[in-house]
Design a protein around this motif. Structure first.
Motif, short mmCIF file in Angstrom:
data_model
loop_
_atom_site.label_atom_id
_atom_site.label_comp_id
_atom_site.label_asym_id
_atom_site.label_seq_id
_atom_site.Cartn_x
_atom_site.Cartn_y
_atom_site.Cartn_z
N THR A 44 0.86 -1.18 0.07
CA THR A 44 0.23 -0.08 0.17
C THR A 44 0.70 1.17 -0.10
OG1 THR A 44 -1.66 -1.36 1.17
CG2 THR A 44 -1.98 1.00 1.17
N CYS B 225 -7.45 4.94 -8.57
CA CYS B 225 -7.26 3.55 -9.60
C CYS B 225 -5.65 3.23 -9.46
CB CYS B 225 -7.30 4.00 -11.08
SG CYS B 225 -8.98 4.10 -11.46
N VAL B 228 -5.25 1.39 -5.55
CA VAL B 228 -5.92 0.24 -5.44
C VAL B 228 -5.33 -0.87 -6.29
CG1 VAL B 228 -8.22 -0.95 -5.90
CG2 VAL B 228 -8.35 1.26 -4.79
#
Lengths: 106, 242
Positions: A44, B225, B228
């Protein structure tokens, strides 16, 4: 002071504080390297930063005229600054100084 | 700090104190102030009041996220989308505490971590880890000194930039351009600091998805976009790839 802006800042600030403090209690260092959560957490950060770098550079590429050379030199200066000192701050300042000078000269 | 001449020589170094932390923060202070100044100028240029700019620095205290907050708020993105995006961006901070404490050793006290962890930014984490790697001993007062120096520089830099105002740099185009490039430079430097071979597919997919989303929909969609798609790439990678 806009209340909605303050509420957003408070939510982000609280979450950021929880991200910084929580793991000192949870001891995530024992997490299995291949667990789904560990892979998510590992991916992430780089995904977010790469996204934001591209998103912040795109306007320079979309604007017509004169940004290509300062952008290239500024990017090289960030790479060089980081290779030199391994410091985010030094690399950022190198990039900004070179971009500013190149913009004035080109 | 050096030990007195008649002090017994021991293998274990003394834990660093508050003042040692402040000293270790000096390079961060020198770097943070101009970046925060740039944030203050950008915030007022984007239509925020000086008080709102300083509030963002005081409450969020995460440079890249603050610059992004400006971009999102001024582009009209819904505040919920903005908050989720900013929170996702700061997920990387989850890894700092464990990494630091693993280096500090099992005897490291974390009683006041609820307070000093607020200041555990990328740079403070890097400086603390660097000090431990050089053989210094972890202490909570050191973390307070390190964090407080950096925080003071960040908040005061923002305040000075906000006071200078959005039009302050109109007569200095080179400085204006340089400060405008602070944000991409900061993101690229952060990217370099977390770069590893295993993350290259994640980064590449995030970059391509950002461009695709921006070109085909809009800037906010491009950011979502990218984040993710990049995170999913990391989750879906084969475990033995690491």
């Amino acid at each position: 002071m806009r209340l909605d802006l303050f509420a957003m800042a408070l939510a982000v600030g609280l979450a950021t504080w929880a991200f910084r403090y929580g793991p000192t209690r949870l001891n995530l260092s024992n997490m299995a390297p291949d667990s789904l959560l560990n892979r998510f957490l590992n991916a992430t950060g780089p995904a977010a930063i790469a996204t934001l770098f591209v998103a912040s550079v795109l306007p320079y590429l979309e604007q017509a005229g004169g940004h290509e050379i300062p952008l290239a030199l500024g990017t090289l200066a960030v790479l060089g600054g980081f290779a030199w000192r391994r410091s985010v701050v030094i690399a950022t300042l190198c990039g900004a100084v070179v971009f500013g000078l190149a913009s004035a000269l080109v | 700090m050096s030990a007195p001449a008649d002090a017994p020589v021991t293998a274990t170094p003394q834990p660093m104190g508050f003042r040692d932390g402040l000293t270790a923060a000096l390079p961060i202070i020198v770097g943070y102030f101009p970046i925060a100044f740039s944030f203050g100028v950008s915030a007022t240029r984007a239509g925020l009041t000086g008080g709102e700019a300083v509030m963002l620095s005081v409450v969020i205290y995460a440079g890249a996220a603050q610059f992004l907050a400006l971009a999102l708020v001024t582009s009209g993105a819904p505040l919920l989308v903005s908050a989720v995006t900013l929170i996702a961006m700061n997920l990387r901070h989850l890894l700092y505490g464990p990494a630091l404490l693993r280096r500090a050793g099992k005897e490291a006290s974390t009683r006041q971590a609820w307070a000093w962890a607020f200041g555990l930014t990328d740079e403070v984490f890097g400086a603390a880890l660097g000090a431990l790697a050089r053989g210094k001993r972890f202490s909570e007062p050191m973390m307070f000194g390190l964090g407080l120096g950096a925080y003071a520089a960040w908040v005061s830099g923002t305040a000075v930039g906000a006071l200078a105002g959005g039009g302050a740099l109109a007569a200095y185009p080179a400085l204006d351009a340089g400060l405008g490039f602070m944000l991409p430079a900061l993101f690229l430097a952060l990217l370099l600091s977390v770069l590893s071979r295993v993350q290259i597919p994640t980064i590449a997919v995030a970059a391509v998805a950002t461009i695709a989303g921006t070109v085909w929909i809009d800037g906010t969609a491009g950011i979502l976009c990218g984040m993710v798609a990049g995170a999913l790439t990391g989750v879906l990678r084969r475990p033995h790839a690491s």
